[in-house]
Scaffold this motif. Structure first.
Motif, PDB file in Angstrom:
ATOM      1  N   LYS A 177       0.957  -1.225   0.015  1.00 18.22           N
ATOM      2  CA  LYS A 177      -0.023  -0.132  -0.094  1.00 18.22           C
ATOM      3  C   LYS A 177       0.899   1.131   0.043  1.00 18.22           C
ATOM      4  O   LYS A 177       0.582   2.163  -0.718  1.00 18.22           O
ATOM      5  CB  LYS A 177      -0.858  -0.167   1.246  1.00 18.22           C
ATOM      6  N   GLY A 180       2.450   2.172  -3.050  1.00 14.09           N
ATOM      7  CA  GLY A 180       1.496   2.683  -4.250  1.00 14.09           C
ATOM      8  C   GLY A 180       1.232   1.586  -5.297  1.00 14.09           C
ATOM      9  O   GLY A 180       0.951   1.713  -6.453  1.00 14.09           O
ATOM     10  N   THR A 182       0.185  -1.216  -7.698  1.00 10.87           N
ATOM     11  CA  THR A 182      -1.033  -1.151  -8.512  1.00 10.87           C
ATOM     12  C   THR A 182      -1.294  -2.783  -8.979  1.00 10.87           C
ATOM     13  O   THR A 182      -2.383  -3.294  -9.337  1.00 10.87           O
ATOM     14  CB  THR A 182      -1.352  -0.460  -9.570  1.00 10.87           C
ATOM     15  N   THR A 226      -6.373  -2.280 -11.515  1.00  8.76           N
ATOM     16  CA  THR A 226      -5.561  -2.126 -10.445  1.00  8.76           C
ATOM     17  C   THR A 226      -5.710  -3.152  -9.270  1.00  8.76           C
ATOM     18  O   THR A 226      -7.006  -3.262  -8.940  1.00  8.76           O
ATOM     19  CB  THR A 226      -5.700  -0.775  -9.875  1.00  8.76           C
ATOM     20  N   GLN A 228      -4.937  -2.121  -5.981  1.00 10.76           N
ATOM     21  CA  GLN A 228      -4.820  -1.343  -4.899  1.00 10.76           C
ATOM     22  C   GLN A 228      -6.275  -1.668  -3.942  1.00 10.76           C
ATOM     23  O   GLN A 228      -5.864  -1.934  -2.901  1.00 10.76           O
ATOM     24  CB  GLN A 228      -4.840  -0.048  -5.135  1.00 10.76           C
TER      25      GLN A 228
END
Length: 421
Positions: A177, A180, A182, A226, A228
């Motif tokens: 996380k 960042g 993805t 993504t 995320q």
């Protein structure tokens, strides 16, 4: 006196530098001879003074240290050796990048690539074999060796989670996380004209080339979604597993900002809220989930589970029935529905035990028990029809048939049970 002191300092630095260079030369000779034990000893001597060395000397030192521990890892594949090699090579790359040089980087890359290939193969195999304890370490070693391959940090996080090492999983997912990450990949595929199968071309140049030759057609470029939201969700799920309800709710809310329409996240938060006794918040979240996906049988099944855990038996039954209405082949809904009904059996057994000397009352309770069993049997029979090799369902049916004196069915189920043992 002052000049004499400065002269002594200069002589000390000069002597230390020569000693350091001698040790680096000795390590270099040992590495060339594959004598990694000697090389390690020389590297350790030189390391004490490497901080004062110039960048070129540092680059050579970290190259030799990386080669030394990479060589040691061939015969002693411990985490410490891989980590030392990884840290050394990464230090080398950083130094030469700042220098604008690639002298030792070029020499180190083949060794590093070989290590990455070997360890990643081991880690992937361990993962496929469900040896998550080994996989979580091996896959993280790949990431340490090659930090640009962030996907291996994701694999290591998943392996740690599956190994129930929630502390490690949380560290890795949080790192993803913070980076960042993805996980977005672009695939270049084309249709093999001979086999008719779509194949991955690796990159756009290769794809265009193969299409031009006529051996492939229908080129396609696809970009994945993504990851995320999934990473953030996993952080929440880890907190749930660790029993940290407050942090879990905070993480779930964080995840819901990224994926507001994720029904599983809503259910997770609802379950956490009910654990804290927040019934109003629970009801609100359930309404949101149903509004988003009113025809999802899994949603009703999960609602049945949550209500059953909270002792809301009638609501649980209702949700399981709605699940079955939407998907008549949802086998776990039949099993759970039967299980909710059988919770009443505990009360009946207690009453019978209290009335062992009152035959009339005992027989009346026993008759209620038989009626309950007959009401439940169809649920388990349907589950057996859908999943005939589930030994728990077979065992339950065998007991129900025996207690309702369905002797023929009992014998059939007993034979089935014996065949599964």
């Amino acid at each position: 006196m002052k000049n004499q002191f400065l002269l002594l300092v200069a002589l000390f630095i000069c002597t230390a530098t020569f000693a350091q260079k001698d040790e680096i030369k000795a390590a270099e000779k040992a590495v060339k001879k594959n004598d990694y034990v000697t090389a390690a000893a020389e590297v350790q001597k030189a390391e004490a003074l490497i901080g004062s060395a110039d960048d070129k000397t540092k680059a050579k030192f970290y190259y030799l240290k990386g080669e030394t521990y990479a060589g040691m890892a061939k015969t002693d594949p411990t985490e410490a050796n891989y980590q030392a090699a990884a840290e050394s090579f990464n230090a080398l790359f950083e130094i030469e990048k700042e220098q604008g040089s690639t002298k030792y980087t070029v020499l180190a890359e083949p060794t590093l690539n070989t290590m990455v290939t070997e360890i990643s193969a081991k880690g992937i195999k361990s993962y496929q074999d469900k040896n998550y304890s080994a996989a979580k370490t091996e896959l993280f070693q790949v990431y340490e060796l090659s930090p640009k391959d962030t996907v291996f940090l994701e694999y290591a996080a998943n392996a740690a989670y599956l190994d129930k090492d929630y502390s490690m999983a949380l560290d890795h997912f949080t790192a993803l996380k913070d980076l960042g990450y993805t996980g977005i990949i672009t695939e270049y595929t084309a249709l093999n004209s001979e086999t008719g199968e779509r194949e991955n071309m690796g990159n756009k140049t290769q794809m265009d080339l193969m299409v031009k030759t006529g051996t492939y057609s229908q080129p396609r470029v696809e970009t994945s979604e993504t990851k995320q939201p999934t990473i953030i969700k996993n952080i929440a799920f880890v907190h749930v597993e660790m029993g940290d309800t407050e942090k879990a709710i905070a993480a779930v809310k964080d995840a819901r900002e990224v994926a507001p329409d994720d029904v599983n996240l809503i259910l997770t938060e609802a379950n956490l809220q009910i654990k804290l006794g927040n019934k109003d918040e629970f009801a609100k979240l359930m309404a949101q989930a149903l509004e988003l996906d009113p025809k999802n049988p899994a949603l009703y099944f999960n609602l049945g589970v949550i209500n059953g855990e909270q002792g809301e038996k009638e609501k649980a039954k209702d949700y399981y029935r709605k699940c079955i209405a939407l998907d008549p082949n949802y086998v776990d809904a039949y099993i759970n529905l039967g299980s909710v009904y059988l919770e009443d059996d505990k009360v009946l057994v207690e009453e019978m035990n209290k009335n062992l000397n009152d035959f009339d009352k005992y027989d009346a309770i026993k008759a209620k028990q038989a009626d309950l069993y007959k009401e439940v049997i169809p649920f388990y029979e349907k589950a057996f029809e859908l999943r005939p090799d589930d030994i728990d369902t077979v065992r339950t049916l065998m007991s129900l048939y025996e207690n309702t004196e369905m002797d023929d069915k009992f014998k059939v189920m007993k034979d089935k049970y014996d065949s599964l043992r």
